[in-house]
Motif scaffolding. Structure first.
Motif, PDB file in Angstrom:
ATOM      1  N   LYS A  29      45.539  40.904  25.429  1.00 36.37           N
ATOM      2  CA  LYS A  29      44.271  41.599  25.228  1.00 36.37           C
ATOM      3  C   LYS A  29      44.384  43.068  25.606  1.00 36.37           C
ATOM      4  O   LYS A  29      45.156  43.432  26.479  1.00 36.37           O
ATOM      5  CB  LYS A  29      43.174  40.922  26.064  1.00 36.37           C
ATOM      6  N   GLY A  30      43.607  43.891  24.935  1.00 33.30           N
ATOM      7  CA  GLY A  30      43.605  45.319  25.233  1.00 33.30           C
ATOM      8  C   GLY A  30      42.888  46.053  24.126  1.00 33.30           C
ATOM      9  O   GLY A  30      42.175  45.440  23.323  1.00 33.30           O
ATOM     10  N   THR A  64      44.316  44.498  20.634  1.00 31.25           N
ATOM     11  CA  THR A  64      44.863  43.205  21.070  1.00 31.25           C
ATOM     12  C   THR A  64      45.986  42.778  20.127  1.00 31.25           C
ATOM     13  O   THR A  64      45.877  42.923  18.912  1.00 31.25           O
ATOM     14  CB  THR A  64      43.732  42.160  21.112  1.00 31.25           C
ATOM     15  N   ASN A 119      36.164  48.127  20.675  1.00 31.23           N
ATOM     16  CA  ASN A 119      35.902  49.483  21.173  1.00 31.23           C
ATOM     17  C   ASN A 119      35.801  49.474  22.698  1.00 31.23           C
ATOM     18  O   ASN A 119      35.666  48.413  23.307  1.00 31.23           O
ATOM     19  CB  ASN A 119      34.621  50.018  20.521  1.00 31.23           C
ATOM     20  N   PRO A 120      35.852  50.669  23.311  1.00 31.18           N
ATOM     21  CA  PRO A 120      35.873  50.735  24.779  1.00 31.18           C
ATOM     22  C   PRO A 120      34.602  50.180  25.445  1.00 31.18           C
ATOM     23  O   PRO A 120      34.606  49.906  26.646  1.00 31.18           O
ATOM     24  CB  PRO A 120      36.014  52.229  25.092  1.00 31.18           C
ATOM     25  N   MET A 138      33.693  47.370  25.161  1.00 30.22           N
ATOM     26  CA  MET A 138      34.047  45.987  25.493  1.00 30.22           C
ATOM     27  C   MET A 138      34.819  45.884  26.803  1.00 30.22           C
ATOM     28  O   MET A 138      35.129  44.774  27.250  1.00 30.22           O
ATOM     29  CB  MET A 138      34.853  45.376  24.346  1.00 30.22           C
ATOM     30  N   GLY A 165      33.094  43.233  32.320  1.00 32.50           N
ATOM     31  CA  GLY A 165      33.309  41.845  32.726  1.00 32.50           C
ATOM     32  C   GLY A 165      32.668  40.822  31.797  1.00 32.50           C
ATOM     33  O   GLY A 165      31.516  40.982  31.386  1.00 32.50           O
ATOM     34  N   GLY A 166      33.412  39.806  31.459  1.00 35.51           N
ATOM     35  CA  GLY A 166      32.853  38.693  30.692  1.00 35.51           C
ATOM     36  C   GLY A 166      33.217  38.704  29.218  1.00 35.51           C
ATOM     37  O   GLY A 166      33.099  37.682  28.535  1.00 35.51           O
ATOM     38  N   THR A 167      33.687  39.846  28.718  1.00 32.12           N
ATOM     39  CA  THR A 167      34.002  39.895  27.284  1.00 32.12           C
ATOM     40  C   THR A 167      35.216  39.015  26.967  1.00 32.12           C
ATOM     41  O   THR A 167      35.321  38.467  25.865  1.00 32.12           O
ATOM     42  CB  THR A 167      34.272  41.339  26.812  1.00 32.12           C
ATOM     43  N   GLY A 168      36.115  38.873  27.931  1.00 33.73           N
ATOM     44  CA  GLY A 168      37.271  37.990  27.723  1.00 33.73           C
ATOM     45  C   GLY A 168      36.825  36.529  27.661  1.00 33.73           C
ATOM     46  O   GLY A 168      37.386  35.730  26.897  1.00 33.73           O
ATOM     47  N   ASP A 169      35.815  36.173  28.459  1.00 38.00           N
ATOM     48  CA  ASP A 169      35.289  34.796  28.424  1.00 38.00           C
ATOM     49  C   ASP A 169      34.709  34.490  27.038  1.00 38.00           C
ATOM     50  O   ASP A 169      34.849  33.387  26.515  1.00 38.00           O
ATOM     51  CB  ASP A 169      34.187  34.618  29.482  1.00 38.00           C
ATOM     52  N   HIS A 229      35.747  38.955  17.425  1.00 39.92           N
ATOM     53  CA  HIS A 229      35.305  39.404  18.741  1.00 39.92           C
ATOM     54  C   HIS A 229      35.162  40.933  18.736  1.00 39.92           C
ATOM     55  O   HIS A 229      34.121  41.486  19.131  1.00 39.92           O
ATOM     56  CB  HIS A 229      36.376  38.938  19.737  1.00 39.92           C
TER      57      HIS A 229
HETATM   58  N1  LIG Z   1      39.096  49.763  25.263  1.00 38.49           N
HETATM   59  C1  LIG Z   1      38.954  48.603  24.605  1.00 38.49           C
HETATM   60  N2  LIG Z   1      38.931  48.577  23.263  1.00 38.49           N
HETATM   61  C2  LIG Z   1      38.798  47.395  22.610  1.00 38.49           C
HETATM   62  N3  LIG Z   1      38.678  46.194  23.215  1.00 38.49           N
HETATM   63  C3  LIG Z   1      38.701  46.172  24.542  1.00 38.49           C
HETATM   64  C4  LIG Z   1      38.845  47.355  25.317  1.00 38.49           C
HETATM   65  N4  LIG Z   1      38.849  47.006  26.617  1.00 38.49           N
HETATM   66  C5  LIG Z   1      38.718  45.664  26.659  1.00 38.49           C
HETATM   67  N5  LIG Z   1      38.618  45.154  25.415  1.00 38.49           N
HETATM   68  C6  LIG Z   1      38.515  43.738  25.071  1.00 38.49           C
HETATM   69  O1  LIG Z   1      37.610  43.089  25.971  1.00 38.49           O
HETATM   70  C7  LIG Z   1      38.145  41.856  26.451  1.00 38.49           C
HETATM   71  C8  LIG Z   1      38.314  41.928  27.975  1.00 38.49           C
HETATM   72  O2  LIG Z   1      38.853  40.730  28.441  1.00 38.49           O
HETATM   73  P1  LIG Z   1      39.135  40.463  29.989  1.00 38.49           P
HETATM   74  O3  LIG Z   1      39.879  41.629  30.559  1.00 38.49           O
HETATM   75  O4  LIG Z   1      39.735  39.123  30.107  1.00 38.49           O
HETATM   76  O5  LIG Z   1      37.679  40.480  30.611  1.00 38.49           O
HETATM   77  P2  LIG Z   1      36.929  39.399  31.502  1.00 38.49           P
HETATM   78  O6  LIG Z   1      37.980  38.709  32.329  1.00 38.49           O
HETATM   79  O7  LIG Z   1      35.999  40.182  32.353  1.00 38.49           O
HETATM   80  O8  LIG Z   1      36.218  38.491  30.584  1.00 38.49           O
HETATM   81  C9  LIG Z   1      39.462  41.652  25.706  1.00 38.49           C
HETATM   82  O9  LIG Z   1      39.256  40.859  24.563  1.00 38.49           O
HETATM   83  C10 LIG Z   1      39.861  43.064  25.299  1.00 38.49           C
HETATM   84  O10 LIG Z   1      40.655  43.089  24.140  1.00 38.49           O
END
Ligand SMILES: Nc1ncnc2c1ncn2[C@@H]1O[C@H](COP(=O)(O)OP(=O)(O)O)[C@@H](O)[C@H]1O
Ligand SMILES: NC(=O)C1=CN([C@@H]2O[C@H](COP(=O)(O)OP(=O)(O)OC[C@H]3O[C@@H](n4cnc5c(N)ncnc54)[C@H](OP(=O)(O)O)[C@@H]3O)[C@@H](O)[C@H]2O)[C@@H](O)CC1
Ligand SMILES: [K+]
Length: 511
Positions: free
Chosen positions: A411-412, A415, A430-431, A433, A436-440, A467
Motif C-alpha cells: 500500500k502507498g 499501491t 490521493n493523499p 486517504m 487511519g482506517g482507510t486500510g481497513d 478503493h
Molecule cells: N498519499 C496517498 N495517496 C494515495 N493513497 C494513499 C495515500 N496514503 C495512503 N493511501 C492509501 O490509504 C490506505 C492506508 O492504509 P493503512 O496504512 O493500512 O491505514 P490504516 O491501517 O489506518 O487503515 C492504503 O490503501 C493506501 O494505499
C-alpha cells in the motif's frame, strides 16, 4: 497499460525503425514534433522565454528539434548544449547542424561556465539526460540542476527528469532535475510511481510517437499500470436471478478493546462492495457497537471480552478478512496459529495479523495458496526485511510472494500488487486517504470481491483500484483533510458507477 523497461524501449525503437522503414532521425523528429504540439497548444504563441537545456545524446537531440520547431513558430527561445561528454549521438549532431542553419547557435555549457539567468516566469525544457543515463551526473551538472531548481521556473522534462535512472534510486536527490511535468514517450516509466523516484516529477503524460504496435502489444513486461480499462476487463455483472447466496459470505475477523471501529469499517466496506453476506468475528466488547451501527452485518463473539482468544465458528464463509484492529495479545497469537493449522478458506490478511506473521514465520507456511496480504510499508518491512531502495524492495517482495504463493499488496501512494513475478501499479487514490482506517476499508473491499468469486489477484488489483477511485470521487466534495475512512466507504458506489460512465470528451465527440 504495460510499463516497459529501458532496454525494451530501445528494442521497440529498433523494431519500429525497421518495420516502418524510417531512420532514427525521422523517429526523433516525430517525437519532438509531439513535444512541440503539446507546448504550442498551451502557449499559443505566448512570448514567454523558453530555455532549452540539451544534452549530447538523443534526449538532447529531441531538445534541439523542439528548439528548431519553436524557432520556426516565432517563440522566444534560448538553447544551451550541456557538454557533459565529448561524445555526440549522430541524431544530436544532425539536428545541431539543422538548428545552426536556422541561425540559432546554442550556448555550450561546460564545467566552470557561468550559468544563464532564468526568471521564475520563464519555462525550462530539460532535455539533458534521457534513458541513456548510466552513472551519476558530474558535480558541475548537478550544480546546473540546482540552478534550474532555484529559478522556480516551470520545468518540463523530456521523456524523464534528467538524472533519474530507470532502474535504481539516485543516491543524491540534488542530482535529479525536479520536473513540474514530464512528457514521456510512448509508455510510462516505472520510476514515476515509486515513492523515492516518483517525487521528481509532479505530473507526467505519455506522448504517442507511433512505436510499433505489434511489438508493444506482444512484449511481456514485468509491470503493468492499472487504470479503468484494465479493471473493466475483470468486472462481473450481477445476474437477474441471483440471490445473496450467489455473492458469497465474508467473515471479518479482528478487533480488540478500543479498535472495534476497524472491524466496523472493513465489514461495512465489504457490504458496500457487494458481498452477499457479511459476518464479523470480534471479542465481546464489539458485539453491541456492531449490532447497533451496522445492522446488515451478523456478529459472532469470541469468549474473551477484550481480544480474540480463539478463532472458532460454525459458519462456512467463502473468504475471511483477517487481522484489522486485532492486537497481538499472546492469546490472539496462539488463536491465529491454531486457526491457520486447520483453515482452508481463502484469506485476506492485514494489520496485526501481518505483524503476527512477521514475528512467527512458521505461520507463513500455513497460509492457503494465493492468500492476499495487504501491508503498508512498515508492515512490509517487518514481513520481508529492510531494503535498500525501491527496486530492491520490489525484488524482495517478488521473492516473498513466490516463496509463500501469496498476492502482496504494497500500500502507498501508488499501491503496487505483486504476484507471480509481476507488479501491478495502481493509478487511483490521493493523499486525503492518508488517514487511519482507510486500510481497513481496503481489506473489506478485497474480501468482498473474493466472496463474489473474483480470483484473489484480480480481487486485489480491482479492489485497490476501486478503493482509490472511491477516494478520488469523495475528495471532490470533502477536500483532502476531511476525507475520512467512513467517507471513503460512501464513495464505493460512485466508483462502481464510474466504471461505466461515458467520458465527457467522448460525449462531446458524438455531439
Ligand atoms: N498519499 C496517498 N495517496 C494515495 N493513497 C494513499 C495515500 N496514503 C495512503 N493511501 C492509501 O490509504 C490506505 C492506508 O492504509 P493503512 O496504512 O493500512 O491505514 P490504516 O491501517 O489506518 O487503515 C492504503 O490503501 C493506501 O494505499
Ligand atoms: N522510443 C523512444 O522513446 C525514443 C527516444 N528518444 C530519445 O532518446 C533518449 C535516449 O537517448 P540516448 O540513449 O542517447 O540517451 P541520453 O540520455 O540522451 O544520452 C546520454 C548519453 O550520455 C552518456 N552518459 C550517460 N550518463 C552520463 C553521465 N552521468 N555523465 C556523462 N555522460 C553520461 C551516455 O554515453 P556514455 O558516455 O556512457 O557512452 C549516453 O549515451 C530518450 O530518453 C528519448 O529522449 C527519441 O529521440 C526517439 C524515440
Ligand atoms: K530529460
Amino acid at each position: 497499460m504495460k510499463i516497459f523497461a529501458a532496454e525494451q524501449i530501445y528494442a521497440a525503437d529498433k523494431t519500429t525503425i525497421k518495420k516502418q522503414n524510417i531512420t532514427s532521425d525521422v523517429l526523433m523528429e516525430r517525437a519532438a514534433t509531439r513535444l512541440f504540439e503539446w507546448l504550442h497548444l498551451r502557449l499559443q504563441g505566448n512570448p514567454v522565454k523558453i530555455h532549452l537545456f540539451c544534452g549530447i545524446g538523443n534526449n538532447g537531440g529531441d531538445g534541439l528539434v523542439l528548439a528548431r520547431q519553436l524557432k520556426e513558430e516565432g517563440y522566444n527561445i534560448a538553447v544551451y548544449v550541456v557538454r557533459y561528454s565529448e561524445k555526440r549521438s549522430d541524431d544530436f549532431s544532425t539536428n545541431l547542424e539543422r538548428l545552426k542553419k536556422r541561425e540559432v547557435t546554442p550556448d555550450v555549457l561546460e564545467e566552470g561556465d557561468a550559468l544563464p539567468t532564468i526568471s521564475k516566469d520563464d519555462i525550462i525544457v530539460d532535455a539533458i539526460f534521457g534513458l541513456g543515463l548510466n552513472r551519476p551526473p558530474d558535480d558541475w551538472v548537478v550544480a546546473l540542476f540546482e540552478h534550474l531548481h532555484r529559478s522556480r521556473a516551470f520545468t518540463l522534462s523530456v521523456d524523464i527528469p534528467s538524472g533519474l535512472f530507470t532502474d535504481r534510486v539516485p543516491s543524491d536527490k540534488k542530482a535529479v532535475v525536479k520536473a513540474n511535468h514530464t512528457l514521456t514517450f510512448q509508455v510510462p516509466k516505472l520510476v514515476f510511481f515509486l515513492p523515492k523516484t516518483g517525487i521528481f516529477t509532479e505530473n507526467w503524460e505519455v506522448l504517442d510517437i507511433g512505436l510499433d504496435q505489434e511489438f508493444l502489444s506482444t512484449a511481456e513486461t514485468d509491470y503493468e499500470l492499472i487504470g479503468k480499462n484494465e479493471v473493466l476487463a475483470f468486472y462481473e455483472p450481477r445476474k437477474k436471478y441471483s440471490h445473496k447466496g450467489t455473492y458469497g459470505h465474508s467473515l471479518i475477523i479482528g478487533g480488540s478493546y478500543g479498535k472495534i471501529g476497524a472491524v466496523h469499517l472493513a465489514a461495512k466496506a465489504c457490504l458496500h462492495t457487494g458481498s452477499g453476506l457479511v459476518t464479523a468475528y470480534v471479542p465481546q466488547c464489539g458485539y453491541t457497537p456492531l449490532q447497533t451501527n451496522l445492522p446488515e452485518a451478523m456478529v459472532i463473539t469470541d469468549a474473551a471480552e477484550k481480544h480474540i482468544s480463539k478463532i472458532d465458528f460454525d459458519i462456512e464463509p467463502t473468504v475471511i478478512g483477517l487481522g484489522i484492529g486485532m492486537g497481538k495479545d499472546t492469546k490472539t497469537v496462539n488463536a491465529l496459529g491454531q486457526f491457520l493449522d486447520v483453515n482452508k478458506t481463502p484469506l485476506v490478511i492485514d494489520a496485526d495479523a501481518l505483524n503476527i506473521l512477521s514475528e512467527n514465520e512458521e505461520f507463513l507456511d500455513k497460509l492457503p495458496p494465493r492468500s492476499v496480504l495487504t501491508p503498508h510499508p512498515k508492515e512490509l518491512e517487518r514481513l520481508i526485511g529492510k531494503w535498500d531502495g525501491d527496486f530492491q524492495k520490489l525484488e524482495m517482495a517478488k521473492s516473498f510472494s513466490q516463496k509463500y504463493d501469496c498476492v502482496l499488496v504494497i500500500k502507498g501512494s501508488n499501491t503496487l500488487t505483486i504476484y507471480d513475478g509481476k507488479g501491478y501499479v495502481n493509478t487511483t487514490g490521493n493523499p486525503g486517504m492518508a488517514t487511519g482506517g482507510t486500510g481497513d476499508v481496503l481489506t473489506g473491499m478485497v474480501t468482498g470481491l473474493i466472496a463474489q468469486g473474483y480470483p484473489p489477484l484480480q480481487a486485489a488489483i480491482f479492489g485497490v483500484y476501486m478503493h482509490g477511485e472511491a477516494g478520488d470521487t469523495m475528495v471532490e466534495d470533502t477536500g483532502y483533510q476531511t476525507l475520512t475512512a467512513s467517507k471513503l466507504i460512501e464513495g464505493i458506489g460512485e466508483a462502481f458507477l464510474d466504471l461505466f460512465a461515458v467520458d465527457d470528451d467522448v460525449l462531446a465527440d458524438e455531439e
